[in-house]
Design an enzyme around this catalytic site. Structure first.
Site, short mmCIF file in Angstrom:
data_model
loop_
_atom_site.label_atom_id
_atom_site.label_comp_id
_atom_site.label_asym_id
_atom_site.label_seq_id
_atom_site.Cartn_x
_atom_site.Cartn_y
_atom_site.Cartn_z
N SER A 206 37.56 39.75 41.72
CA SER A 206 36.29 39.54 41.58
C SER A 206 34.89 39.12 42.65
O SER A 206 34.73 39.32 43.69
CB SER A 206 36.52 39.36 39.99
OG SER A 206 35.02 39.83 39.19
N HIS A 347 39.17 45.33 34.62
CA HIS A 347 39.20 43.96 35.99
C HIS A 347 39.96 42.93 35.51
O HIS A 347 39.79 42.27 34.39
CB HIS A 347 37.69 44.02 35.00
CG HIS A 347 37.07 43.09 36.20
ND1 HIS A 347 37.09 43.29 37.58
CD2 HIS A 347 36.52 41.66 36.58
CE1 HIS A 347 36.07 42.51 38.65
NE2 HIS A 347 35.82 41.34 37.37
C1 GTR Z 1 31.03 39.83 37.60
C2 GTR Z 1 29.99 40.33 37.78
C3 GTR Z 1 30.69 40.89 38.68
C4 GTR Z 1 32.61 40.55 38.94
C5 GTR Z 1 32.71 39.43 37.68
C6 GTR Z 1 34.07 38.15 38.26
O1 GTR Z 1 29.39 38.75 35.82
O2 GTR Z 1 29.03 40.85 37.97
O3 GTR Z 1 30.21 40.54 40.17
O4 GTR Z 1 32.40 39.72 40.61
O5 GTR Z 1 31.71 38.48 37.04
O6 GTR Z 1 33.69 37.51 39.18
O7 GTR Z 1 34.06 37.99 36.88
#
Ligand code: GTR
Length: 369
Positions: A206, A347
């Site tokens: 992420s 995710h």
């Molecule tokens: C989210 C963000 C993403 C990603 C994620 C993370 O809120 O929109 O770009 O980086 O966080 O890092 O968990």
């Protein structure tokens, strides 16, 4: 490519996206806080090392937790990754020190910064696969990212920024700062005889996957790069403006990129670079991009395409980049010198992802017998 276009692109990414960093601090020192043989049921040796950026224990510092296989006969190839909530979250090992810096917490539904507690021990272990990594002959090193730069818009007063002037519009945002911290870990590895510093794979998920890509692109000492679900500002092409856009990310996280990047809010076509060029900066070194089918916010197809479009640079080096001609079906990895898969699910970092990373690392980092 090597002498002209690559340096030019690297400068463009520094100027317009992530920002320039100040390099290795001249007073930096390393201090071993603790080490022990035969931990994790005899599987590993553990070392916890403090990197003191200004050479002082009361100045900005980060703690690297390192496990190497107890059976190792010499320096081992090692995965290095930042973690989100403290080194003590990656396994149940009671000897891992709690972070000295603030961690994210919740009070009355609001996100706040607080001290880490024992409650967090082991909570992120499903993301780290520590046992398998060690059994396969690799080391694992991890650092709490908040040790380097706390993840909030604090006017650049905390973490390592306390040592430097406020960044100018072309200077380091938080992603570049975290990546700089990864390079400082590599500086330490060059002094540690248990780690093969020429075979370090930098991995991140992420926002930390955006960071591992920038670390690998900007510091050629990293031998292999893994971006897990990195999305916007990571492997996903910005010009697709699918899922999270440049404007969205700059609005929610104004401290991640440099101030010049704000110019590209709703204006991606004006940016002189896009993210396939970032992947290409890693060439000819191996790079793995992983998506998750449920992670639409990160634009899986855009992540695939940036790997695909980096192929032409790998070809200049006589390598096959990403072999898949089309976006492969779910759970069907494609591995050349660029690796890619889209995993079922959301995710996250799952065992499935690590199975592929270990296979990819075996292919590219293991020495011929
Ligand atoms: C989210 C963000 C993403 C990603 C994620 C993370 O809120 O929109 O770009 O980086 O966080 O890092 O968990």
């Amino acid at each position: 490519w090597r002498t002209q276009r690559r340096p030019e692109l690297l400068e463009l990414f520094k100027t317009h996206v992530y920002g320039r960093d100040p390099g290795r601090p001249k007073d930096m020192t390393f201090f071993t806080l603790e080490q022990r043989h035969g931990v994790l049921n005899g599987l590993a040796n553990r070392r916890q090392v403090e990197v003191r950026f200004a050479g002082r224990r009361d100045g900005p510092r980060m703690t690297i937790l390192i496990y190497t296989p107890a059976k190792a006969k010499g320096p081992v190839p090692t995965f290095l990754g930042l973690n989100f909530r403290g080194n003590h979250t990656v396994t149940d090992d009671p000897a891992i020190r709690l972070p000295h810096s603030w961690v994210r917490g919740r009070a009355k539904g609001e996100v706040v910064n607080k001290r880490a507690t024992e409650k967090g021990r082991g909570v992120a272990k499903s993301r780290w696969n520590v046992t398998n990594i060690l059994k396969r002959g690799y080391g694992l090193a991890t650092i709490y990212y908040g040790d380097i730069d706390p993840d909030f818009d604090d006017g650049w007063k905390n973490g390592v920024h306390a040592l430097y002037p406020k960044p100018k519009p072309d200077e380091w945002g938080s992603i570049a700062t975290w990546a700089w911290g990864l390079s400082r870990a590599l500086d330490y590895f060059e002094t540690d005889k248990d780690i093969d510093h020429k075979r370090v794979a930098v991995m991140g998920h992420s926002r930390l996957g955006k960071t591992s890509l920038w670390a690998g692109a900007s510091d050629p000492r990293f031998a292999l790069v893994i971006s897990n679900n990195s999305g916007c500002g990571g492997a996903a092409l910005s010009r697709r403006a699918f899922g999270e856009t440049v404007k969205r990310i700059n609005t929610s996280f104004p401290h991640w990129f440099n101030d010049n990047f704000l110019r590209y809010n709703d204006n991606e076509n004006a940016c002189p670079v896009d993210q396939h060029m970032l992947v290409a900066l890693v060439a000819p070194r191996p790079v793995y991009i992983a998506s998750a089918v449920g992670d639409r916010w990160a634009d899986p197809h855009g992540e695939f395409l940036s790997g695909k479009y980096a192929n032409s640079v790998y070809k200049l080096y006589g390598r096959i980049g990403l072999p898949a001609a089309k976006h492969p079906p779910v759970d069907t990895p494609s591995m050349g010198t660029i690796g890619y898969h889209v995993r079922s699910g959301s995710h996250d970092v799952k065992e499935y992802d690590w199975v592929q990373y270990l296979k990819f690392a075996d292919k590219h980092l293991k020495k011929e017998k």
